[in-house]
Design an enzyme around this catalytic site. Structure first.
Site, PDB file in Angstrom:
ATOM      1  CE  LYS A 143      42.268  35.217  42.047  1.00  0.00           C
ATOM      2  NZ  LYS A 143      41.006  35.832  42.493  1.00  0.00           N
TER       3      LYS A 143
HETATM    4  N1  GLU Z   1      40.595  36.568  46.148  1.00  0.00           N
HETATM    5  C1  GLU Z   1      39.473  37.428  46.367  1.00  0.00           C
HETATM    6  C2  GLU Z   1      38.705  37.645  45.084  1.00  0.00           C
HETATM    7  O1  GLU Z   1      38.758  36.847  44.196  1.00  0.00           O
HETATM    8  C3  GLU Z   1      39.886  38.725  47.055  1.00  0.00           C
HETATM    9  C4  GLU Z   1      40.836  39.566  46.259  1.00  0.00           C
HETATM   10  C5  GLU Z   1      41.367  40.760  47.043  1.00  0.00           C
HETATM   11  O2  GLU Z   1      40.930  40.984  48.145  1.00  0.00           O
HETATM   12  O3  GLU Z   1      42.239  41.442  46.493  1.00  0.00           O
HETATM   13  O4  GLU Z   1      37.950  38.572  44.939  1.00  0.00           O
END
Ligand code: GLU
Length: 412
Positions: free
Chosen positions: A102
């Protein structure tokens, strides 16, 4: 407890259901790499804004790190760390060939102009450029970012490393985005709920639903719910919410959202005014927190009247609230399962970019539905077989897969 302590509490609880050594648990409750960068941005008025940016790579045993980038005033290292860990369990549970990561920049994107956000995004991308990569770490949108943010990231990265559409997912269609990806998280939420309703012998079309959050996830979930015949009786955004027992006119609300009109301004003619706090406590069948983390906590969990909570947001429920809700018999579709349509859609987009071959949206949605249904059934089978909650089951399935891959690779 801090967010990472809360997520680790869920991980340890799941580890108790499996045979995981203390050494391995130490590896799995800490991150592989945490990068903190300075992001100086010349603001439109001539001042220099200096922001903090983060990319946390939690575990890469099963594949390249994967996860979104959040722009939010509260996106600090601790929150990003917790969200990175969640991505590891989510990608493993869904059977995607990824690890978890993240990123975030601690800023208020709503107080910044488009040019400022572009400069911020380019600077941040350059600062983390050495740790991301098409086969290393693939960012995506999250709270406060969108397809435009991904277009700038892709452009900044491609300028240095050569044309690289697969470096980020959630891109505009013109730049290698996948038809269906934008709606995928919200649709996936409803595919998961629909699978749960079939198993629990409930008719989705007879249920009332409250959705907290009307951004990308909440608004697509609301639209899909209406298509399934469910009655969306309350929605909210940062300005506040709207409530109507007879069901809201979601299409009219979506049009307003497209014009960036706050929901609260429609109170009186498209529904009665409600607040984000009140919405969580409404007498509905299904509650869908689709905004920020930590909204269901010790202080309000006893007031939740819904019998099903679908976690479209990441980490909306603290461990204390999770326990209170479980004790009250509330069924929770946990974040790592319920909102995994987003990263599953990202996987489809990445695979298409690598093959330079675009799927039609029908295929995207059909594959997404399959993956969501399969993951729900696996989770429900585990939960019923072992007599544990869906969250414990989801974490245990993810944990077992990551533990196995980590051991095979010789991490411990
Ligand atoms: N931000 C989204 C999540 O928390 C998508 C993450 C992604 O597609 O890599 O799952």
């Amino acid at each position: 407890m801090s967010p990472i302590e809360e997520v680790n509490a869920y991980v340890r609880e799941a580890a108790g259901l499996l045979d995981i050594s203390d050494d391995l648990l130490t590896v799995l409750t800490t991150s592989y790499r945490e990068v903190t960068v300075q992001v100086p941005v010349r603001l439109d008025d001539g001042r220099l804004g200096v922001y903090r940016g983060y990319r946390v790579q939690h575990n890469g045993a099963r594949g390249p790190y994967k996860g979104g980038i959040r722009y939010h005033p509260e996106a600090d290292i601790d929150e990003v760390r917790a969200l990175a860990s969640l991505m590891t369990w989510k990608t493993a549970l869904m059977g995607l060939p990824y690890g978890g990561a993240k990123g975030g920049v601690q800023c208020d994107p709503h107080a910044m102009s488009g040019r400022e956000l572009e400069r911020l995004t380019r600077r941040f991308t350059n600062a983390i450029g050495h740790v991301i990569g098409v086969q290393r770490d693939i960012p995506a949108p999250d709270v406060g970012t969108n397809a435009q943010t991904m277009a700038w990231m892709m452009d900044a990265y491609s300028g240095r490393y050569g044309h690289s559409p697969a470096i980020v997912t959630g891109k505009p269609l013109e730049l290698g985005g996948a038809p269906g990806r934008e709606a995928a998280t919200g649709r996936g939420v409803v595919y998961c709920l629909a699978a749960a309703c079939r198993r629990w012998k409930l008719d989705l079309a007879t249920l009332t639903v409250a959705v907290q959050g009307f951004g990308n996830v909440g608004s697509w979930a609301a639209r899909e719910l209406v298509e399934c015949g469910a009655r969306v009786v309350a929605v909210s955004d940062v300005s506040g919410g709207l409530h109507d027992e007879r069901g809201l006119d979601v299409v009219a609300l979506l049009e307003r959202a497209d014009r960036r009109e706050p929901l609260a301004a429609a109170a009186g003619h498209l529904g009665d005014a409600t607040t984000n706090t009140e919405l969580l406590e409404l007498d509905v069948d299904v509650l869908i927190p689709a905004a920020l983390g930590g909204v269901l906590h010790e202080g309000n969990a006893r007031s939740v009247q819904a019998s099903i909570v679908v976690e479209a947001a990441n980490h909306p429920t603290t461990p204390e609230a999770d326990k209170l809700l479980q004790d009250a018999g509330v069924r929770i579709l946990p974040d790592v399962l319920a909102n995994a349509g987003g990263v599953t859609g990202s996987y489809f987009e990445w695979a298409q970019d690598i093959q330079v071959f675009q799927w039609k949206e029908d295929r995207f949605n059909a594959e997404l539905r399959d993956v969501m249904e399969r993951a729900f059934c696996e989770t429900a089978d585990f939960a019923e077989g072992r007599g544990v909650s869906l969250r414990q089951a989801a974490f245990a399935i993810g944990l077992e897969r990551v533990a196995h891959a980590s051991t095979l690779r010789g991490y411990v």
